[in-house]
Design a protein around this motif. Sequence first.
Motif, PDB file in Angstrom:
ATOM      1  N   UNK A 332       0.828  -1.208   0.000  1.00  0.00           N
ATOM      2  CA  UNK A 332       0.000   0.000   0.000  1.00  0.00           C
ATOM      3  C   UNK A 332       0.865   1.262   0.000  1.00  0.00           C
ATOM      4  N   UNK A 333       1.912   1.280   0.817  1.00  0.00           N
ATOM      5  CA  UNK A 333       2.761   2.467   0.890  1.00  0.00           C
ATOM      6  C   UNK A 333       3.561   2.665  -0.392  1.00  0.00           C
ATOM      7  N   UNK A 334       3.993   1.569  -1.022  1.00  0.00           N
ATOM      8  CA  UNK A 334       4.670   1.692  -2.328  1.00  0.00           C
ATOM      9  C   UNK A 334       3.735   2.307  -3.363  1.00  0.00           C
ATOM     10  N   UNK A 335       2.469   1.920  -3.297  1.00  0.00           N
ATOM     11  CA  UNK A 335       1.486   2.462  -4.234  1.00  0.00           C
ATOM     12  C   UNK A 335       1.264   3.946  -3.980  1.00  0.00           C
ATOM     13  N   UNK A 336       1.132   4.322  -2.718  1.00  0.00           N
ATOM     14  CA  UNK A 336       0.919   5.733  -2.391  1.00  0.00           C
ATOM     15  C   UNK A 336       2.093   6.601  -2.824  1.00  0.00           C
ATOM     16  N   UNK A 337       3.314   6.056  -2.740  1.00  0.00           N
ATOM     17  CA  UNK A 337       4.512   6.815  -3.127  1.00  0.00           C
ATOM     18  C   UNK A 337       4.856   6.651  -4.602  1.00  0.00           C
ATOM     19  N   UNK A 338       3.995   5.914  -5.328  1.00  0.00           N
ATOM     20  CA  UNK A 338       4.128   5.779  -6.785  1.00  0.00           C
ATOM     21  C   UNK A 338       5.498   5.220  -7.199  1.00  0.00           C
ATOM     22  N   UNK A 339       5.869   4.123  -6.584  1.00  0.00           N
ATOM     23  CA  UNK A 339       7.168   3.513  -6.871  1.00  0.00           C
ATOM     24  C   UNK A 339       7.137   2.521  -8.030  1.00  0.00           C
ATOM     25  N   UNK A 340       5.941   2.137  -8.498  1.00  0.00           N
ATOM     26  CA  UNK A 340       5.870   1.049  -9.477  1.00  0.00           C
ATOM     27  C   UNK A 340       6.610   1.378 -10.769  1.00  0.00           C
ATOM     28  N   UNK A 341       6.406   2.530 -11.313  1.00  0.00           N
ATOM     29  CA  UNK A 341       7.020   2.845 -12.609  1.00  0.00           C
ATOM     30  C   UNK A 341       8.552   2.942 -12.523  1.00  0.00           C
ATOM     31  N   UNK A 342       9.104   3.713 -11.601  1.00  0.00           N
ATOM     32  CA  UNK A 342      10.572   3.840 -11.590  1.00  0.00           C
ATOM     33  C   UNK A 342      11.297   2.576 -11.115  1.00  0.00           C
ATOM     34  N   UNK A 343      10.626   1.734 -10.323  1.00  0.00           N
ATOM     35  CA  UNK A 343      11.332   0.592  -9.731  1.00  0.00           C
ATOM     36  C   UNK A 343      10.700  -0.750 -10.111  1.00  0.00           C
ATOM     37  N   UNK A 344       9.992  -0.807 -11.243  1.00  0.00           N
ATOM     38  CA  UNK A 344       9.260  -2.030 -11.572  1.00  0.00           C
ATOM     39  C   UNK A 344      10.180  -3.244 -11.685  1.00  0.00           C
ATOM     40  N   UNK A 345      11.365  -3.074 -12.219  1.00  0.00           N
ATOM     41  CA  UNK A 345      12.260  -4.216 -12.389  1.00  0.00           C
ATOM     42  C   UNK A 345      12.665  -4.835 -11.055  1.00  0.00           C
ATOM     43  N   UNK A 346      12.648  -4.033  -9.988  1.00  0.00           N
ATOM     44  CA  UNK A 346      12.938  -4.552  -8.651  1.00  0.00           C
ATOM     45  C   UNK A 346      11.663  -5.052  -7.970  1.00  0.00           C
ATOM     46  N   UNK A 347      10.600  -4.260  -8.067  1.00  0.00           N
ATOM     47  CA  UNK A 347       9.386  -4.548  -7.312  1.00  0.00           C
ATOM     48  C   UNK A 347       8.583  -5.701  -7.901  1.00  0.00           C
ATOM     49  N   UNK A 348       8.717  -5.950  -9.201  1.00  0.00           N
ATOM     50  CA  UNK A 348       7.975  -7.061  -9.800  1.00  0.00           C
ATOM     51  C   UNK A 348       8.362  -8.380  -9.147  1.00  0.00           C
ATOM     52  N   UNK A 349       9.644  -8.568  -8.880  1.00  0.00           N
ATOM     53  CA  UNK A 349      10.089  -9.812  -8.229  1.00  0.00           C
ATOM     54  C   UNK A 349       9.525  -9.901  -6.807  1.00  0.00           C
ATOM     55  N   UNK A 350       9.480  -8.772  -6.128  1.00  0.00           N
ATOM     56  CA  UNK A 350       8.918  -8.736  -4.779  1.00  0.00           C
ATOM     57  C   UNK A 350       7.440  -9.108  -4.806  1.00  0.00           C
ATOM     58  N   UNK A 370      -2.485  -5.810 -12.573  1.00  0.00           N
ATOM     59  CA  UNK A 370      -3.497  -5.430 -13.568  1.00  0.00           C
ATOM     60  C   UNK A 370      -3.350  -3.962 -13.947  1.00  0.00           C
ATOM     61  N   UNK A 371      -3.121  -3.115 -12.947  1.00  0.00           N
ATOM     62  CA  UNK A 371      -2.911  -1.686 -13.233  1.00  0.00           C
ATOM     63  C   UNK A 371      -1.694  -1.496 -14.124  1.00  0.00           C
ATOM     64  N   UNK A 372      -0.591  -2.135 -13.777  1.00  0.00           N
ATOM     65  CA  UNK A 372       0.638  -1.972 -14.557  1.00  0.00           C
ATOM     66  C   UNK A 372       0.446  -2.527 -15.972  1.00  0.00           C
ATOM     67  N   UNK A 522      -4.361   8.879 -16.506  1.00  0.00           N
ATOM     68  CA  UNK A 522      -4.656   9.727 -15.357  1.00  0.00           C
ATOM     69  C   UNK A 522      -4.648   8.942 -14.045  1.00  0.00           C
ATOM     70  N   UNK A 523      -4.582   7.627 -14.150  1.00  0.00           N
ATOM     71  CA  UNK A 523      -4.637   6.782 -12.954  1.00  0.00           C
ATOM     72  C   UNK A 523      -3.209   6.404 -12.584  1.00  0.00           C
ATOM     73  N   UNK A 524      -2.694   7.004 -11.527  1.00  0.00           N
ATOM     74  CA  UNK A 524      -1.298   6.767 -11.158  1.00  0.00           C
ATOM     75  C   UNK A 524      -1.133   5.923  -9.903  1.00  0.00           C
ATOM     76  N   UNK A 525      -2.247   5.382  -9.381  1.00  0.00           N
ATOM     77  CA  UNK A 525      -2.184   4.459  -8.251  1.00  0.00           C
ATOM     78  C   UNK A 525      -2.997   3.219  -8.572  1.00  0.00           C
ATOM     79  N   UNK A 526      -2.540   2.070  -8.093  1.00  0.00           N
ATOM     80  CA  UNK A 526      -3.178   0.797  -8.419  1.00  0.00           C
ATOM     81  C   UNK A 526      -4.263   0.399  -7.434  1.00  0.00           C
TER      82      UNK A 526
END
Length: 549
Positions: A332-350, A370-372, A522-526
């Motif tokens: 939830x906190x990663x989503x609020x801080x919008x980390x998915x786009x810049x760190x997807x290669x790291x976070x996808x494995x997580x 699904x959002x990504x 326009x949707x920047x949170x999942x």
Amino acid sequence: MSIVKGSKASFQRAIMEKGFYPENLPPAFKVRDFYSTAYGNGLLDSDQIERNKPLALSRYNETKRGGQRRIFSTPNPLFFIDVANYLGEYRAKLNPFLKRSNISRSIPVYQELFGRALKIESHAEFTRFRRSKLSTARYIIKTDISRFFPSIYTHSIPWAVHGKSASKIDRSIKSSGAFTNKLDYLVRQAQDQQTVGIPVGPDTSRIISELISSAIDEEFLKNVGSNVTAARLVDDIYIGAPSLEFAEQYLSSYRDAVRRYELDINESKTAIFEAKRDLEPFWPIEIRREIEGFSGRKPTSHLKTELTAYLDQIIRIANEENDDGIVKYAIRKMDERKLWLPYWDVLEHFLKRAAVNFPHCLDYVSRVVVWYNRRHGVETSNWANVCNIAIAYHAPQGNDSEVVWACWLLKEIKGKLHENSYKSIVNRCGPFSALLAVDLHSKGLVQGRNQKRLIHERLDDHPMLGNDWLLSYEAERAFDYRLKTKNRADYSVFGDLIGGGASFYGSGELPFVFQGIDQIEDVDEALEDVIGLYEDEGEDEDDVEVVPD
């Protein structure tokens, strides 16, 4: 604050549609045109459930924090028609009984624009309130009712409103005096005439449970005095006391009040402790601060290395606390801080690791992927493999929530479900899981042939009376299964509902965060802002830490 706000029609529609399902299901489980079809066919003008044709609940086995499970239950649509009819007539009479407790924070409120039919206070709001209310206590009693919803004796509904003696004298469901006899009857008819338990999930149970809880509060305060400080949310109660002696007295009195309604407290979750030792855990603050440190910075190789290491720390904390809600909170906190786009290669494995090893997080993982995928696309084969691994493990155990979210993710990314997993879902899981498997099959996303046969074999000759009513109704309506004869065998009214377009499943429903949005960019949170009462990550009442001596 009451259930009397708004017009009768809007209230009934909300009960029948927004308050129908348990919280936190995939968006495909959406009720549409149920009220309008029922109203248009005159179904709200008279009772639909016949005494000699009781109904059964559609069960949904959901994961809880710490590896525990809860069973949600969705009553048959005919129950919702009859209970909406009942509440439309009696909600004004019920309202004073819902509002009689000054320690309750779970008085249901009808708000027309709210996502559910009825709103109660969240765990986070409750925590802040009880901190204020009990700030001068030296000792605190914490307890709850053992298996509250599944243990409620349905006859205690009229006891709570009319008194036990009066209710035993007047048992008629047509009584104008003991008017909650009818509510008792409807609940029993919805669960195959069982007198023990009420459905967990529909908003109607928020009314029923609060009627009983508020009566318990009234009995308790009558015995100990109205000056005792306490705070209750549903069945979780905190009571302040000036000394250990008073605390033991209050606990004994509360236990007596609960037992008057054929219930008992949960001794394993009951504790008396010094108020100074009533503390919130610190890990939510630590995780939030650490995740914020990666936000708004260029994702260098060094930062990605640090993030990889911190992801291990999150899992380490979750393992030490035996709480997969910690991983969910971090997502939830990663989503609020919008980390998915810049760190997807790291976070996808997580996320893959979380989906397989922390099943309580699978709903959040599915939403994020699904959002990504809609924003940038994902490698379908990799995530289809994750889904099939999860389903192969959870379907044989009948773990519906993991199966449902994994199947929904497969549907969204157009991944294929393995043939053996499909068979396992149909043979071992509840109707929610089976319905999503049917949807996958209809889209050509299930390996193997002749899969329709398995559904027909599962459904008996009276499917709309049983646990599989949802599967049978939607298999006919949405997926063209030849079930008309079976589905009308006991109640022809189901033909009216199907013919009128009443639906309880929508394969094409958008993910929650994309609903009502013109541009997906326009949707920047999942994750949607509010998931539900059962999903206050990091704020749950079970997070209270009593520091030992």
